[in-house]
Design a protein around this motif. Structure first.
Motif, mmCIF file in Angstrom:
data_model
loop_
_atom_site.group_PDB
_atom_site.id
_atom_site.type_symbol
_atom_site.label_atom_id
_atom_site.label_comp_id
_atom_site.label_asym_id
_atom_site.label_seq_id
_atom_site.Cartn_x
_atom_site.Cartn_y
_atom_site.Cartn_z
ATOM 1 N N LYS A 1 -0.176 76.355 -44.829
ATOM 2 C CA LYS A 1 -0.304 75.431 -45.957
ATOM 3 C C LYS A 1 -1.658 74.732 -45.926
ATOM 4 O O LYS A 1 -2.322 74.586 -46.965
ATOM 5 N N ARG A 2 -2.059 74.289 -44.746
ATOM 6 C CA ARG A 2 -3.357 73.615 -44.613
ATOM 7 C C ARG A 2 -4.502 74.560 -44.956
ATOM 8 O O ARG A 2 -5.421 74.207 -45.720
ATOM 9 N N THR B 1 -4.510 77.453 -46.659
ATOM 10 C CA THR B 1 -4.560 77.905 -48.056
ATOM 11 C C THR B 1 -5.088 76.795 -48.957
ATOM 12 O O THR B 1 -5.812 77.061 -49.929
ATOM 13 N N ALA B 2 -4.746 75.551 -48.654
ATOM 14 C CA ALA B 2 -5.265 74.426 -49.438
ATOM 15 C C ALA B 2 -6.773 74.300 -49.266
ATOM 16 O O ALA B 2 -7.520 74.098 -50.240
ATOM 17 N N SER C 1 -0.372 82.671 -50.205
ATOM 18 C CA SER C 1 -0.522 81.505 -51.082
ATOM 19 C C SER C 1 0.088 81.719 -52.462
ATOM 20 O O SER C 1 0.014 80.842 -53.319
ATOM 21 N N ILE D 1 3.863 77.922 -40.515
ATOM 22 C CA ILE D 1 3.853 77.751 -41.973
ATOM 23 C C ILE D 1 3.065 76.516 -42.361
ATOM 24 O O ILE D 1 2.315 76.519 -43.349
ATOM 25 N N ALA D 2 3.195 75.449 -41.582
ATOM 26 C CA ALA D 2 2.409 74.238 -41.850
ATOM 27 C C ALA D 2 0.913 74.533 -41.725
ATOM 28 O O ALA D 2 0.100 74.038 -42.527
ATOM 29 N N SER E 1 10.440 72.994 -45.195
ATOM 30 C CA SER E 1 10.297 72.358 -43.874
ATOM 31 C C SER E 1 11.620 71.837 -43.318
ATOM 32 O O SER E 1 11.668 70.781 -42.687
ATOM 33 N N CYS F 1 8.132 76.853 -48.577
ATOM 34 C CA CYS F 1 8.894 76.342 -47.440
ATOM 35 C C CYS F 1 9.219 74.863 -47.636
ATOM 36 O O CYS F 1 8.336 74.066 -47.954
ATOM 37 N N CYS G 1 3.772 80.492 -48.470
ATOM 38 C CA CYS G 1 4.078 79.407 -47.538
ATOM 39 C C CYS G 1 4.443 78.095 -48.218
ATOM 40 O O CYS G 1 5.193 77.287 -47.659
ATOM 41 N N HIS G 2 3.951 77.866 -49.435
ATOM 42 C CA HIS G 2 4.211 76.584 -50.097
ATOM 43 C C HIS G 2 5.632 76.485 -50.650
ATOM 44 O O HIS G 2 6.037 75.435 -51.139
#
Length: 235
Positions: free
Chosen positions: A223-224, A226-227, A191, A219-220, A201, A199, A196-197
């Motif tokens: 992102k979810r 870590t958020a 994070s 990676i998506a 996409s 990326c 990952c953020h």
């Protein structure tokens, strides 16, 4: 056929042209090996298994990262022309051989090592292969560290701190592995500023993965998670 091969060390070098006989069922690795064996024994490159199991023969072929042992000449030749270079986004040791240290350093930064919760003296933990988390982990576990996705990724090119698709894919498999004992550490590692953020996409990692894995999906997922971790901590 005319084959141009990158020759040089570091950032210094040029493409050298060779005339290579065309044969049936010829692969790019066959061509490189023929040049080294018959025309120039000083040509440096890397390979091992020749059957798509190790990934060590990955190179740039006409500008695209590929396993050369599984890439047939007739499928990629452009007007009878073949250009072979070292993998992008990695330092060149010599000719077609790249230094893989930066690639594996990203795995370390992403906490891509298994964090055991038991010792060898403990009984083996039983994991349900049909569980949702195990299926998610299995979807990305066949990565063999060939660095094709790393070479394909434009974000890696633009941002040297970016962990890259392979390291983040590995982090995602560990995050979903019930036997791994450091979920929080993995989330913290992916994070950060190079995580990952970063990326964008674009999907090049999935498009070029020879094992048909989808790092962009992993990676998506990161992102979810870590958020969610961020908001759970109230930051």
């Amino acid at each position: 056929m005319s084959v141009s091969v990158w020759r040089g060390t570091g950032t210094q070098g040029r493409y050298q042209a060779f005339d290579v006989p065309e044969e049936d069922n010829q692969t790019i690795l066959d061509i490189v090996s023929w040049i080294q064996q018959n025309l120039d024994p000083t040509l440096s490159y890397r390979f091992a298994c020749r059957v798509g199991m190790c990934g060590s023969c990955a190179m740039m072929v006409n500008g695209k990262p590929r396993w050369t042992c599984r890439t047939h000449v007739r499928k990629v030749a452009e007007n009878g022309r073949i250009e072979v270079g070292p993998l992008r986004n990695l330092p060149v040791v010599k000719d077609l051989a790249t230094d893989m240290d930066p690639f594996f350093d990203k795995w370390v930064e992403a906490e891509g090592r298994f964090h055991p919760t038991r010792t060898r003296a403990d009984p083996i933990e039983t994991i349900d292969p049909e569980s949702s988390s195990r299926k998610v982990a299995d979807a990305g576990i066949e990565c063999i560290n060939c660095a094709v996705c790393f070479a394909a990724c434009d974000t890696v090119t633009a941002n040297s701190d970016y962990l890259g698709p392979a390291a983040l894919n590995r982090a995602w498999t560990l995050l979903n592995d019930a036997k791994d004992g450091d979920r929080g550490g993995v989330l913290d590692a992916v994070s950060g500023s190079g995580g990952c953020h970063n990326c964008h996409s674009l999907g090049s990692c999935a498009a070029y993965c020879p094992n048909e894995l989808s790092p962009i999906t992993a990676i998506a997922g990161l992102k979810r998670e870590t958020a969610r971790s961020f908001f759970r901590k109230g930051r």
